[in-house]
Design an enzyme around this catalytic site. Structure first.
Site, PDB file in Angstrom:
ATOM      1  N   HIS A   1       5.962  -0.512   1.919  1.00 16.77           N
ATOM      2  CA  HIS A   1       5.711   0.465   0.867  1.00 16.77           C
ATOM      3  C   HIS A   1       6.744   0.288  -0.240  1.00 16.77           C
ATOM      4  CE1 HIS A   1       3.317   2.213   3.991  1.00 16.77           C
ATOM      5  NE2 HIS A   1       4.372   2.486   4.715  1.00 16.77           N
TER       6      HIS A   1
ATOM      7  N   TYR B   1       0.852  -1.181   0.000  1.00 15.51           N
ATOM      8  CA  TYR B   1       0.000   0.000   0.000  1.00 15.51           C
ATOM      9  C   TYR B   1       0.894   1.239   0.000  1.00 15.51           C
ATOM     10  CZ  TYR B   1       0.863  -0.713   5.008  1.00 15.51           C
ATOM     11  OH  TYR B   1       1.440  -0.946   6.210  1.00 15.51           O
TER      12      TYR B   1
END
Length: 106
Positions: free
Chosen positions: A82, A33
């Protein structure tokens, strides 16, 4: 929550659709994400006339830290959950296209 002391007029809540848009369109589903920093940058790109970015990204050794954490154990692996490396590529692309100014550290 009752125990959070915050001015509700200064809180912004992202629509989950925007998070999905950033992940699907801008990050092309890299990482698990987007980072909160990248989400904020993408929001700024969409609503601001001018965007200047300071102090964003990994340290020289490739690790990531939250600026507010003063703990020596808070360094993360390069990218973590990430896609920090990919986020960086997108930021540099936007800077090359004059969509924002990127002021990288030393």
């Amino acid at each position: 929550m009752a125990k959070i002391n915050a001015d509700k007029n200064k809180v912004l809540i992202y629509n989950p659709t925007f998070l999905k848009y950033v992940y699907d369109v801008w990050l092309e589903r890299h990482g698990k994400y987007p980072s909160t920093g990248f989400l904020t940058l993408m929001f700024a790109i969409h609503v601001c006339d001018e965007v200047n970015v300071f102090g964003f990204g990994a340290a020289k050794d490739g690790t990531w830290q939250h600026y507010w954490e003063k703990n020596k154990f808070t360094k993360w692996e390069p990218t973590g959950l990430h896609a920090g490396d990919y986020e960086s590529v997108i930021m540099k692309l936007l800077a090359c296209k004059n969509k924002m100014k990127l002021f990288e550290g030393r």
